[in-house]
Design a protein around this motif. Structure first.
Motif, PDB file in Angstrom:
ATOM      1  N   SER A   7       0.839  -1.208   0.000  1.00  0.00           N
ATOM      2  CA  SER A   7       0.000   0.000   0.000  1.00  0.00           C
ATOM      3  C   SER A   7       0.868   1.251   0.000  1.00  0.00           C
ATOM      4  O   SER A   7       0.544   2.247  -0.654  1.00  0.00           O
ATOM      5  CB  SER A   7      -0.936   0.010   1.212  1.00  0.00           C
ATOM      6  OG  SER A   7      -1.862  -1.046   1.116  1.00  0.00           O
ATOM      7  N   GLN A  62      -7.607   0.412  -0.516  1.00  0.00           N
ATOM      8  CA  GLN A  62      -7.800  -0.864   0.172  1.00  0.00           C
ATOM      9  C   GLN A  62      -9.044  -0.807   1.070  1.00  0.00           C
ATOM     10  O   GLN A  62      -9.770  -1.779   1.192  1.00  0.00           O
ATOM     11  CB  GLN A  62      -6.551  -1.204   1.001  1.00  0.00           C
ATOM     12  CG  GLN A  62      -6.564  -2.607   1.572  1.00  0.00           C
ATOM     13  CD  GLN A  62      -5.202  -3.030   2.110  1.00  0.00           C
ATOM     14  OE1 GLN A  62      -4.321  -2.220   2.321  1.00  0.00           O
ATOM     15  NE2 GLN A  62      -5.038  -4.323   2.322  1.00  0.00           N
ATOM     16  N   ASP A  89      -5.653  -1.213  -5.014  1.00  0.00           N
ATOM     17  CA  ASP A  89      -5.154  -1.899  -3.825  1.00  0.00           C
ATOM     18  C   ASP A  89      -6.168  -2.962  -3.415  1.00  0.00           C
ATOM     19  O   ASP A  89      -7.215  -2.644  -2.848  1.00  0.00           O
ATOM     20  CB  ASP A  89      -4.945  -0.868  -2.697  1.00  0.00           C
ATOM     21  CG  ASP A  89      -3.947  -1.360  -1.650  1.00  0.00           C
ATOM     22  OD1 ASP A  89      -3.708  -2.580  -1.581  1.00  0.00           O
ATOM     23  OD2 ASP A  89      -3.415  -0.515  -0.905  1.00  0.00           O
TER      24      ASP A  89
HETATM   25 MG   LIG Z   1      -2.076  -2.779   2.135  1.00  0.00          MG
END
Ligand SMILES: [Mg+2]
Ligand SMILES: Nc1ncnc2c1ncn2[C@@H]1O[C@H](COP(=O)(O)OP(=O)(O)OP(=O)(O)O)[C@@H](O)[C@H]1O
Lengths: 173, 248
Positions: free
Chosen positions: B65, B110, B186
């Motif tokens: 990330s 994410q 993500d």
């Molecule tokens: Mg991550």
């Protein structure tokens, strides 16, 4: 075992000549597992011996048209009606090799794992590429290939995931 | 299709497609100068060209990330450089970075990051309206983007009225709407079933084939297999790159 059961299942849809059976088996499984005609006839001879298949008629050229017997039909029903036995796992070379590598003196287990994972991903990429090239929407014979490809993809994915886990376990030691 | 055309080229030819994203020895250290600095990313170099989808894999906490945040200009490297669409982000003001993000980058977070007070359509329209696109046009684009990811019927729903997988698809629509050329995703298939995940990969791949560049973080090898290349991170470092052969 699977060829035997598959040929029985195909014969339950109607009588067939040996070469037709071979063609039907290959097309209906996405041409993933080619079988030779000798294997088909050997299997048919055993099925006749076991009373599951019989000759329906014989052509002038001597080729035989086969059909299921009553017991053959029962055998097919039993196959559809029971799950495939997963008790005895296949001997998997990757699992065996990695398990040995983990404890083998002088072997870099991480290198073994990385090489294997690269290979597994390469194969996975190939399957995915083929899947992307299937007609959209998927029709006819391509459906069988799509289903088999999906299976191969899941198996490769599981292997990649397992290799990751092995690496993490070995690092945590 | 350009992908087909590429397959006939010998692999040895230099890749002439423009580089849309490059990280040059990029690092991100949290709490630099403190007793326990965290090296979230540790000297990563990576290039992503137009028409290329690169997958990033690696264990939890390995810096995936962080890498995407840098690539999307959400964060700046503590050393090294990140160049997006020809612009080095290290020297940009916060405002200029925001403008670059809006113009060039589609981002699937994410944690999705949908605005709770806005409907699906409004969430997707938001970046376009910030780009100066009129409301009518933005609505049309939002409808098309939602249709592409199979949730057109959620047009007027609020995030709290959607399932996790539905929110995920709206977040993907928001990242893909408009002419953004760098798509950063993500774990975009995290909460999705296999068939929906595959549909999302098709959409991502198509966008890249049409002339975008993509960076995809995933734990699923079967989604990484849609990419041209897979890079692996461990402890903030790039450890290997596999399946390097370009998909033709
Ligand atoms: Mg991550
Ligand atoms: N703001 C922050 N302050 C301090 N440390 C941070 C911060 N953000 C991230 N980190 C640390 O940086 C490292 C990399 O985090 P990152 O979120 O990039 O991991 P990831 O690979 O995306 O993991 P996951 O698969 O769990 O999403 C982790 O050790 C994390 O704890």
């Amino acid at each position: 075992m699977s060829v035997r059961q598959s040929l029985l299942a195909i014969l339950s849809e109607g009588s067939q000549y040996g070469y037709q059976l071979r063609h039907e088996f290959e097309v209906r499984t996405g041409r993933t597992w080619p079988i030779n005609i000798g294997q088909v006839y050997t299997t048919l001879n055993r099925l006749v011996r076991d009373g599951l298949v019989e000759e329906a008629e014989r052509g002038e050229d001597g080729s035989v048209n086969y059909r299921l017997t009553y017991s053959g039909r029962e055998e097919v029903e039993r196959w559809w009606g029971t799950p495939v036995d997963r008790q005895a796992p296949n001997r998997d070379e990757v699992a065996i090799k990695v398990a040995l590598a983990a404890t083998a003196p002088g072997v870099d287990a991480f290198a073994v794992i990385h090489r294997q994972k690269a290979e597994t991903l390469r194969v996975l990429q190939g399957y995915t590429k083929e899947k992307r090239s299937l007609p959209d929407p998927v029709q006819g014979d391509a459906l069988a290939r799509q289903l088999v490809l999906d299976h191969l993809i899941f198996v490769a994915e599981a292997e990649a995931r397992w290799l990751d886990l092995v690496e993490q376990r070995l690092r945590a030691r | 299709m350009s992908v087909e055309a590429r397959s006939t080229e010998p692999a040895a030819l230099p890749d002439r497609r423009p580089v849309l994203l490059s990280l040059n020895d990029a690092a991100r250290v949290h709490g630099e100068g403190t007793a326990v600095p965290v090296r979230a990313l540790n000297g990563v170099s990576l290039e992503v060209r137009v028409g290329e989808l690169v997958a990033v894999m690696g264990p939890s906490g390995s810096g995936k990330s962080t890498l995407l945040h840098l690539a999307g200009g959400l964060d700046t490297p503590t050393s090294g450089d990140v160049v997006v669409d020809g612009v080095s982000i290290a020297g940009l003001s916060v405002k200029a970075r925001a403008a670059l993000r809006r113009r060039s980058v589609g981002y699937v977070f994410q944690d999705l990051n949908l605005v709770p007070a806005l409907t699906a359509a409004e969430n997707v329209m938001l970046p376009r309206e910030l780009d100066g696109v009129g409301t009518r046009q933005a609505r049309l684009e939002a409808r098309e983007a939602l249709r592409e990811v199979g949730v057109e019927d959620l047009f007027d729903r609020f995030p709290e009225e959607m399932s996790g997988g539905q929110q995920q698809r709206v977040a993907i629509a928001r990242a893909l709407v408009g002419p953004r050329r760098l798509v950063l995703a993500d774990e975009p298939t995290g909460a999705l079933d296999s068939l929906t995940g595959e549909a999302i990969m098709k959409v991502l791949r198509a966008r890249v084939d049409e002339g975008a560049a993509g960076l995809l973080v995933t734990h699923d090898a079967q989604h990484a297999a849609w990419a041209d290349r897979v890079v692996f991170l461990r402890d903030g470092k790039m450890v290997e790159s596999a399946a390097g052969s370009r998909i033709s």
